[in-house]
Design a protein around this motif. Structure first.
Motif, short mmCIF file in Angstrom:
data_model
loop_
_atom_site.label_atom_id
_atom_site.label_comp_id
_atom_site.label_asym_id
_atom_site.label_seq_id
_atom_site.Cartn_x
_atom_site.Cartn_y
_atom_site.Cartn_z
N PHE A 51 0.84 -1.20 0.00
CA PHE A 51 0.00 0.00 0.00
C PHE A 51 0.87 1.24 0.00
N TYR A 52 1.91 1.21 0.81
CA TYR A 52 2.84 2.33 0.94
C TYR A 52 3.43 2.68 -0.42
N PHE A 53 3.90 1.67 -1.13
CA PHE A 53 4.46 1.89 -2.46
C PHE A 53 3.40 2.49 -3.39
N LYS A 54 2.24 1.87 -3.44
CA LYS A 54 1.19 2.32 -4.38
C LYS A 54 0.76 3.76 -4.10
N PHE A 55 0.73 4.15 -2.83
CA PHE A 55 0.33 5.52 -2.49
C PHE A 55 1.46 6.51 -2.75
N GLN A 56 2.64 6.24 -2.21
CA GLN A 56 3.74 7.20 -2.28
C GLN A 56 4.34 7.35 -3.68
N PHE A 57 4.37 6.27 -4.46
CA PHE A 57 4.99 6.33 -5.79
C PHE A 57 4.03 6.70 -6.91
N PHE A 109 8.17 1.31 -12.60
CA PHE A 109 7.32 1.03 -11.43
C PHE A 109 7.24 -0.46 -11.18
N VAL A 110 7.15 -1.25 -12.25
CA VAL A 110 7.12 -2.71 -12.12
C VAL A 110 8.44 -3.19 -11.53
N HIS A 111 9.56 -2.65 -12.00
CA HIS A 111 10.88 -3.03 -11.46
C HIS A 111 10.97 -2.72 -9.96
N VAL A 112 10.54 -1.52 -9.56
CA VAL A 112 10.58 -1.16 -8.14
C VAL A 112 9.69 -2.11 -7.34
N TRP A 113 8.51 -2.40 -7.85
CA TRP A 113 7.59 -3.34 -7.19
C TRP A 113 8.27 -4.69 -6.98
N GLU A 114 8.89 -5.20 -8.02
CA GLU A 114 9.50 -6.54 -7.95
C GLU A 114 10.74 -6.58 -7.08
N THR A 115 11.43 -5.45 -6.95
CA THR A 115 12.71 -5.41 -6.25
C THR A 115 12.62 -4.89 -4.82
N TYR A 116 11.76 -3.91 -4.58
CA TYR A 116 11.79 -3.19 -3.31
C TYR A 116 10.51 -3.28 -2.48
N VAL A 117 9.51 -4.02 -2.96
CA VAL A 117 8.24 -4.09 -2.25
C VAL A 117 8.03 -5.49 -1.69
N GLU A 118 7.63 -5.53 -0.42
CA GLU A 118 7.34 -6.79 0.26
C GLU A 118 5.92 -7.19 -0.10
N LYS A 119 5.77 -8.29 -0.80
CA LYS A 119 4.44 -8.69 -1.24
C LYS A 119 4.29 -10.21 -1.10
N ASP A 120 3.07 -10.63 -1.10
CA ASP A 120 2.81 -12.07 -1.06
C ASP A 120 2.82 -12.56 -2.50
N GLU A 121 1.68 -12.84 -3.02
CA GLU A 121 1.58 -13.31 -4.40
C GLU A 121 1.02 -12.23 -5.32
N GLU A 122 0.79 -11.04 -4.77
CA GLU A 122 0.19 -9.96 -5.54
C GLU A 122 1.13 -9.48 -6.64
N THR A 123 0.57 -9.28 -7.82
CA THR A 123 1.36 -8.70 -8.92
C THR A 123 0.97 -7.24 -9.06
N PHE A 124 1.85 -6.47 -9.64
CA PHE A 124 1.60 -5.05 -9.77
C PHE A 124 1.11 -4.73 -11.17
N ALA A 125 0.01 -4.02 -11.21
CA ALA A 125 -0.50 -3.50 -12.48
C ALA A 125 -0.47 -1.98 -12.37
N PRO A 126 0.30 -1.31 -13.25
CA PRO A 126 0.34 0.16 -13.17
C PRO A 126 -1.06 0.76 -13.23
N TRP A 127 -1.26 1.84 -12.50
CA TRP A 127 -2.57 2.49 -12.46
C TRP A 127 -2.94 3.00 -13.85
N GLU A 128 -4.21 3.27 -14.01
CA GLU A 128 -4.79 3.59 -15.31
C GLU A 128 -4.08 4.73 -16.03
N ASP A 129 -3.72 5.79 -15.32
CA ASP A 129 -3.12 6.96 -15.97
C ASP A 129 -1.59 7.01 -15.83
N CYS A 130 -0.96 5.89 -15.52
CA CYS A 130 0.49 5.84 -15.28
C CYS A 130 1.27 6.28 -16.53
#
Length: 187
Positions: free
Chosen positions: A20-26, A150-171
């Protein structure tokens, strides 16, 4: 792994941040209401790649030391070695940090810094424009984060379970907006 240490000056350092922190702050929105921290994800490579890269993230609350300054105090205080440093930051450096970074780059000739920014901080302010130009003139490569970053940061620096990152609509649209603004600044 996933250890977060509280360091001086209200800067914390760790290996991974929450989802959540990543998705909000980034999020690369133009008006970043409520996003009052700078998150700085870093990768430090030594010359020749003889050692594993140093990776982690830092955050601040715009207290006495911003994450950019704290990085050089706490992560990379040694000026004698050759380093390639890559940052992914939630917001471009403020005026004071841009000046400090430009000074550090001028002093440390063996240091190469590339900063990928999610958003531009106060980019309409003349002193901010001057600060970013000075930073670029000192040798810093300034880039905007594209969706794949953003995908790279998600995969490298974010603590996640099995959740994958999909960039937001207006990214992508926001990335293009900021690329244009940064190009205008660095003319």
């Amino acid at each position: 792994m996933g250890l977060t240490l509280m360091l001086t000056h209200k800067v914390s350092r760790g290996e991974q941040m929450g989802t959540f922190y990543f998705k909000f702050q980034f999020r690369n929105v133009e008006y970043s209401s409520g996003r009052n921290k700078t998150l700085l994800c870093f990768r430090v490579d030594t010359a020749g790649g003889s050692t594993e890269p140093l990776k982690g993230y830092m955050e601040d609350e715009h207290a006495t030391a911003h994450a950019e300054e704290a990085f050089f105090q706490q992560v990379l205080p040694n000026a004698s070695q050759e380093y390639d440093v890559t940052w992914y930051v939630s917001s471009s450096p403020c005026v004071a940090c841009a000046a400090k970074l430009a000074s550090i780059l001028q002093q440390r000739k063996k240091l190469r810094l590339c900063i990928f920014c999610s958003r531009l901080f106060e980019w309409e302010e003349p002193e901010m424009v001057e600060g970013l130009r000075a930073l670029a003139s000192a040798g810093c490569k300034l880039r905007m984060m594209k969706p794949s970053d953003f995908v790279h940061v998600w995969e490298t620096y974010v603590e996640k379970d099995e959740e994958t990152f999909a960039p937001w609509e207006d990214c992508q649209e926001n990335y293009e907006y900021y690329v244009e603004k940064l190009a205008d600044i660095l003319k």
